[in-house]
Design an enzyme around this catalytic site. Structure first.
Site, short mmCIF file in Angstrom:
data_model
loop_
_atom_site.label_atom_id
_atom_site.label_comp_id
_atom_site.label_asym_id
_atom_site.label_seq_id
_atom_site.Cartn_x
_atom_site.Cartn_y
_atom_site.Cartn_z
N LYS A 45 0.88 -1.18 0.00
CA LYS A 45 0.00 0.00 0.00
C LYS A 45 0.90 1.21 0.00
O LYS A 45 1.71 1.38 0.93
CB LYS A 45 -0.88 -0.02 1.24
CG LYS A 45 -1.60 1.27 1.57
CD LYS A 45 -2.80 0.94 2.42
CE LYS A 45 -3.02 1.94 3.52
NZ LYS A 45 -4.29 1.67 4.26
N ASP B 183 -3.28 4.72 -0.98
CA ASP B 183 -4.15 5.36 0.00
C ASP B 183 -3.84 6.84 0.01
O ASP B 183 -2.72 7.25 0.34
CB ASP B 183 -3.92 4.77 1.39
CG ASP B 183 -4.95 5.26 2.41
OD1 ASP B 183 -4.97 4.72 3.52
OD2 ASP B 183 -5.74 6.18 2.07
N GLU C 16 -4.03 -5.47 6.47
CA GLU C 16 -2.79 -4.69 6.48
C GLU C 16 -2.22 -4.61 7.91
O GLU C 16 -1.66 -3.59 8.31
CB GLU C 16 -3.06 -3.27 5.97
CG GLU C 16 -4.08 -2.51 6.78
CD GLU C 16 -4.37 -1.12 6.26
OE1 GLU C 16 -4.08 -0.83 5.07
OE2 GLU C 16 -4.89 -0.30 7.04
#
Ligand code: MUC
Ligand code: MG
Length: 392
Positions: free
Chosen positions: A185, A216, A345
């Site tokens: 991410k 993100d 995550e």
């Protein structure tokens, strides 16, 4: 009132049969400051230390359980700071459940809701400690109170968030080589978007196709910026974009979701069940990130998952860089969900210089392996806890 009396009568019987008096006798809290191994940047904050409130519940039979309220950059990712969390637990929330039976999970959450509005991280920390303590009292895994496990491991993402592409590429390659992570991410939103695209392209090209990447933005873009850069994200093979716009921009997010093939994951925009329904009905995303800091408790997080799925949203186990304590609480819920399409995550224990648990949570084969044993299946490293407890 008769129902409550009847309900209340059940628990002592259960406890007696199990030979465990699950009456809550105390809930102690402490603020803990855990240095991270490197700078961790988001669009709206940056951390080099992770601060938590650790709640320690004791039951009448001597069983002890731990829960954790995580924050990210103080009251920046969410509105609760560790100072406020500790004060609200000590003065309002803990007194609401002391003397109650720890097994009365729903009744205790009603009491916590009556004692304080929202305060989701604080309430989740208390409920987690009670799940852990009750599990130890009855010699049961906390998942037994959540419907039992569906999975014992979950594919786990690592976040690249130093902002330095060279460092991030080296970090990702090391995670790949160690077979710990093959999905990443990348945090965007703290550089100018065009510079973010240059950084992202370097990372994606360096990982070639050996890894899957999501991004993100942490609310950092406007709709116009997203319109301009979503095509590049798609062209780079990014699998999803998380929270591109600010939480209130439901219609604008829905327009992006309708305009581009890139899946949108809802994070900060959905704390309450009503928020989930609002985003889902507006089609302002197709994936929901589940977190205790948003749902306010383990049972509430399961409910959030069910509501999301009723609207066809897929699910992702989000985090707030929890230590092993908060990670284990999340894994108890995530391991019990019928579906968890996007994995999780929960890399938090590995970004801390020193975790607060004794290593029961394992990372291998690109998965996080859920701990096994009574309660959350973890043991707290008391030396680490003491060493990083904030003094004064
Ligand atoms: C967020 O917004 O997802 C989770 C991982 C990370 O790096 O930031 C947190 C919060
Ligand atoms: Mg997020």
């Amino acid at each position: 009132m008769r129902d409550q009396q009847a309900t209340a009568a059940i628990y002592p019987i259960v406890s007696e049969r199990a030979g465990a008096d699950c009456t809550i006798t105390s809930i102690k809290t402490r603020i803990v400051d855990c240095p991270t191994t490197r700078r961790h940047r988001l669009s709206n904050t940056e951390v080099n230390v992770q601060s938590y409130v650790i709640a320690e519940a004791m039951l009448a039979d001597g069983s002890i359980g731990f829960g954790e309220a995580s924050t990210l950059g103080g009251p920046r990712w969410a509105e609760e700071s560790v100072e406020a969390i500790k004060a609200n637990i000590d003065h309002y929330l803990a007194p609401a459940v002391i003397g109650q039976n720890a097994l009365a999970f729903e009744q205790n959450m009603l009491r916590l809701s009556a004692a304080a509005n929202r305060n989701h991280a604080a309430r989740a920390a208390i409920e987690s400690a009670l799940f852990d303590a009750a599990g130890h009292a009855l010699d049961l895994p906390a998942t037994a109170f959540l419907g039992g496990v569906v999975r014992d491991r979950i594919e786990v993402i690592w976040a690249l968030a130093s902002g330095d592409a060279d460092q991030e590429i080296d970090e990702a390659k090391a995670k790949l080589a160690a077979c710990e992570h093959r999905r990443f991410k990348i945090k965007l939103g703290f550089h100018q978007p065009a510079d973010d695209m240059i950084r992202l392209r370097r990372i994606v090209d360096a990982l070639s196709r050996s890894a899957e990447c999501i991004v993100d933005v942490n609310q950092g873009w406007s709709e116009a910026t997203a319109i301009r850069f979503f095509p590049q994200l798609t062209e780079m093979g990014v699998a999803l974009v998380e929270q591109p716009l600010r939480p209130g921009m439901v219609e604008a997010t829905a327009r992006l979701a309708a305009r581009f093939p890139l899946p949108i994951m809802i994070d900060e925009a959905a704390f309450s069940d009503t928020d989930i329904v609002c985003s889902a009905r507006a089609a302002a995303g197709s994936i929901l990130s589940l977190k205790l800091v948003k749902s306010g408790g383990l049972l509430a997080m399961k409910r959030a998952a069910a509501i999301a799925q009723a609207f066809g949203l897929e699910l992702y186990g989000g985090c707030l860089l929890e230590s092993g304590i908060g990670t284990a609480a999340h894994l108890a819920v995530l391991s019990s969900l019928p579906r968890l399409e996007w994995g999780c995550e929960h890399f938090g224990p590995k970004i801390l210089e020193r975790d607060l648990t004794r290593g029961e949570i394992q990372f291998r084969d690109f998965h996080i392996h859920c701990p096994v044993g009574p309660g959350f299946g973890i043991s707290v490293d008391q030396d680490a806890l003491q060493a990083m407890t904030r003094k004064g």
